[in-house]
Write an enzyme that holds these catalytic residues in place. Structure first.
Site, short mmCIF file in Angstrom:
data_model
loop_
_atom_site.label_atom_id
_atom_site.label_comp_id
_atom_site.label_asym_id
_atom_site.label_seq_id
_atom_site.Cartn_x
_atom_site.Cartn_y
_atom_site.Cartn_z
N GLY A 152 -22.89 3.17 39.57
CA GLY A 152 -21.94 2.76 40.59
C GLY A 152 -20.95 3.87 40.93
N CYS A 153 -20.20 3.67 42.00
CA CYS A 153 -19.26 4.70 42.45
C CYS A 153 -18.08 4.85 41.49
CB CYS A 153 -18.79 4.39 43.87
SG CYS A 153 -18.25 2.69 44.14
N TYR A 154 -17.49 3.73 41.06
CA TYR A 154 -16.41 3.84 40.09
C TYR A 154 -16.88 4.47 38.77
CZ TYR A 154 -13.18 0.92 42.86
OH TYR A 154 -12.35 0.42 43.83
#
Length: 356
Positions: free
Chosen positions: A157-159
């Site tokens: 994921g981006c986070y």
């Protein structure tokens, strides 16, 4: 693979923000033939009609969106990207893998090693727990060798990408304590996906900042999994994500306690050298991680539109902490660009192909 050859690629869920970025990258990739894109909403329309900005590519004027069908995709493609919601991606992954295809999943379905943790964070049983052991976590800077020749890739994921890249080297080197880590992240609105919901409308987001997913954002599951592997012990962090009124980009700030003291100038100088050496060893040769010197801190304007994650850091002797900041494009290094980076490794292309 000794020479570049075309790999047949399909994208399932190609009309979302991550799917759109995948289509853009794959249309311009010299080693790829984009053979299929799926979207129930746009079935029958060409890529160029749905995304006019791609109209200069002849392939975009020819290729039509179609209904997703795993059997047909297995016949057409060698590699299939799944840009689908969690719980749905696994429905396609299983038959595609059984057909011998490579699956690169951008959802959360295969990022966790433990099906029980998935159920805890996502509220339902894992749809294909038997496949978890086959999946390779798709962060190339950490798992490059495992990605070469992988059949099932779980793109992070981006986070998590914005948190793991700055933290993992420090934990592996024993330079920071594994407890008491505090993380705050700011994300552009595209991180929520392309959907018509009240809280993401322009008038609800513009000129406003808000925290969400507190205190247990779903991405904590994979973040803590990977941090624990790096530290060799269980790591639990305090993580607060925020929505900010920009289209794309993530800025993450991490505060952690160093294992060495910061009480004297000599201790500060010594730790500065160790952290510099740590990041240099981890990322000195990495094409998509840029470690900044002491004159700058990461800024989303410098990474949006690229597959690069910037990392900068400061020591704070006054409070006895290390402050690390990262910036990335949530749709590229945080999603589609990273997925293509993984595909390059899987297929034997140069890792930067189609991404520079």
């Amino acid at each position: 693979m000794s020479e570049l050859k075309k790999v047949r690629v399909a994208v399932v869920g190609a009309s979302g923000y991550s799917g759109e970025e995948l289509v853009r990258l794959l249309l311009g990739h010299p080693g790829v033939e984009l053979v299929a894109v799926t979207s129930r909403q746009y079935a029958g329309r060409t890529v160029g009609q749905v995304f006019p900005r791609f109209g200069h590519w002849g392939r975009a004027r020819e290729l039509r969106f179609e209904e997703p069908d795993a059997r047909r995709l297995a016949e057409l493609a060698d590699v299939v990207f799944l840009a689908l919601p969690h719980g749905v991606a696994a429905e396609f992954a299983r038959p595609l893998l059984e057909s011998g295809r490579v699956v690169i999943d951008l959802s959360t379905d295969f990022r966790l090693r433990d099906a029980a943790v998935y159920e805890e964070f996502y509220g339902h049983a894992h749809p294909a727990p038997e496949l978890l052991s086959q999946a390779v976590y798709g962060l190339p800077e950490l798992y490059r060798e495992r990605l070469r020749g992988a059949r099932l890739v779980a793109a992070p994921g981006c986070y998590p990408t914005s948190i793991l890249l700055p933290l993992v080297p420090l934990l592996r080197a024993g330079l920071i304590e594994s407890d008491g880590i505090v993380v705050n992240s700011l994300s552009g609105v595209s991180g929520a996906g392309r959907k018509a919901e009240l809280e993401y409308l322009f008038c609800e987001c513009a000129e406003s900042l808000r925290a969400y997913g507190v205190p247990k954002h779903r991405h904590l599951s994979e973040i803590e999994q990977e941090l624990s592997l790096a530290a060799g012990r269980r790591v639990v962090i305090r993580f607060t994500p925020h929505l900010v009124p920009v289209r794309r980009g993530i800025l993450t700030t991490v505060v952690a306690r160093p294992t060495a003291g910061l009480g004297t100038a000599g201790e500060v100088f010594a730790l500065t050298g160790r952290i510099e050496a740590c990041y240099r060893a981890a990322y000195g040769d990495e094409p998509f991680v840029r470690v900044l010197d002491d004159k700058g801190l990461p800024d989303t304007k410098n990474v949006v539109g690229t597959n690069v994650c910037e990392i900068g850091w400061r020591l704070d002797p006054r409070t006895g902490h290390v402050v690390v900041v990262s910036a990335e494009d949530n749709l590229l290094k945080g999603a589609s660009g990273q997925a293509v980076q993984c595909m390059n490794l899987v297929c034997g292309f140069a890792e930067t192909t189609g991404l520079m």
